[in-house]
Write an enzyme that holds these catalytic residues in place. Sequence first.
Site, PDB file in Angstrom:
ATOM      1  CE  LYS A   1     -53.375 -46.153 -48.446  1.00  0.00           C
ATOM      2  NZ  LYS A   1     -54.149 -46.580 -47.256  1.00  0.00           N
TER       3      LYS A   1
ATOM      4  CG  HIS B   1     -46.969 -48.475 -41.813  1.00  0.00           C
ATOM      5  ND1 HIS B   1     -47.144 -47.810 -43.015  1.00  0.00           N
ATOM      6  CD2 HIS B   1     -48.146 -48.337 -41.149  1.00  0.00           C
ATOM      7  CE1 HIS B   1     -48.370 -47.307 -43.077  1.00  0.00           C
ATOM      8  NE2 HIS B   1     -48.990 -47.601 -41.951  1.00  0.00           N
TER       9      HIS B   1
ATOM     10  NE  ARG C   1     -48.178 -43.509 -43.325  1.00  0.00           N
ATOM     11  CZ  ARG C   1     -48.603 -42.456 -44.023  1.00  0.00           C
ATOM     12  NH1 ARG C   1     -47.719 -41.616 -44.547  1.00  0.00           N
ATOM     13  NH2 ARG C   1     -49.889 -42.224 -44.180  1.00  0.00           N
TER      14      ARG C   1
ATOM     15  CE1 TYR D   1     -49.240 -42.660 -35.956  1.00  0.00           C
ATOM     16  CE2 TYR D   1     -50.818 -41.477 -37.297  1.00  0.00           C
ATOM     17  CZ  TYR D   1     -49.863 -42.460 -37.162  1.00  0.00           C
ATOM     18  OH  TYR D   1     -49.543 -43.249 -38.229  1.00  0.00           O
TER      19      TYR D   1
END
Length: 298
Positions: A173, A244, A247, A279
Site C-alpha cells: 500500500k 486473503h 495470507r 493473529y
Amino acid sequence: MSALEPALDLFLAHVRVEKGLAENSVEAYGRDLRRYLEHLDELGVDAWERVGRSEIQAHLAELVRRGLSPRSQARALSAIRSLHRLLAAERVTSADPSDEIESPRPGRRLPGLLSHDEVDRLLAAPDVRSAAGIRDRAMLELLYATGLRVSELVSLQLNDVNLETRVLVARGKGDKERIVPVGAPAADAVKAYLAVARERLLHGRRSKDLFVTPRGGRMTRQGFAKILDRCARRAGIRRRISPHKLRHSFATHLLEGGADLRAVQEMLGHADVSTTQIYTHVDRTHVKRLYDRFHPRA
C-alpha cells in the site's frame, strides 16, 4: 407480572407499529429487553424511576460474565437505550439513565484459516501437466510462502524475484517496498514455471510481468481468484477460499511455529504491529493446547 413489564409492551408495540420494524427485529429487541428486565427484578428494582446508570452498567457486566460477545453486548445496550429514550419521551421517567454509557467495542473477527493439511492439498491441486497448471502451482506456493496480498502477487515483475538468494521485492500500500524471504518449495515452483511454462503461455510475446495469461497479459486478481476457487474444489475443500485466507494462514502458521511478531509484521507489510496482533489470538490458542497436552501440571 413485573411492574416493569407494561413499559416493555409499550416499547415493542412502538417499534412494531410506529417504527415499522420487521418481526424478527422486534423479537430480537424483546429477547434482549426481557433479559434486562429479569436482571432488574433480581436487583430489586420495581419502578423505572429507580433505574440509574449503575443498574444498566451492572447488567452489562452480567452480560460479560455470561460470556456474550462484545457485538451482542453492544446490541443489547442499543435496545436498552431505545427503551429508555422512549420512556423519557413518554414521561414515564424524568431522565434517560442510558445516556453517555459507552458501547462495548465489537472485537475484530479472527480471520478464516486453512489447516496445514488443507494447505498441502491446495498446493498439490494444480495439474502440472499443463503450462497453466505449472503457473498456478507457482502462484499458490509463492502466496502461501510469502503472505503477499493478491494485488502484490499479480503485480510482481521478473526483476522483483531473486531465486538464488530466495527473496522478492513486494510493493504494498502506498507503493512501499519491502523485502520478503521465499521458501525453497516456492522458489523451486517458480523456477519450474520460468523454465518452460511462462514461454509457452506467452507464445513468443514479451512481458515484464512474472505471472502471465495465455493472451500474454498480466494475471489479474479476478483471474487468480477463479484459479484458487477451482483448485480448492479439486482439493476437496468445501468452504470458500479467498487469497486473503492464504495470507492469514501464512501469518498464523508462522506464529504457531515460534516466529517473532515483529518479523511477521515486516513480512506482511503492516505499518503498525497492532494490525498484526489479531493473529496472536490464534497463536495463544495453539500455545494453550500445547501446554495442556505436554505440561505435567496442566
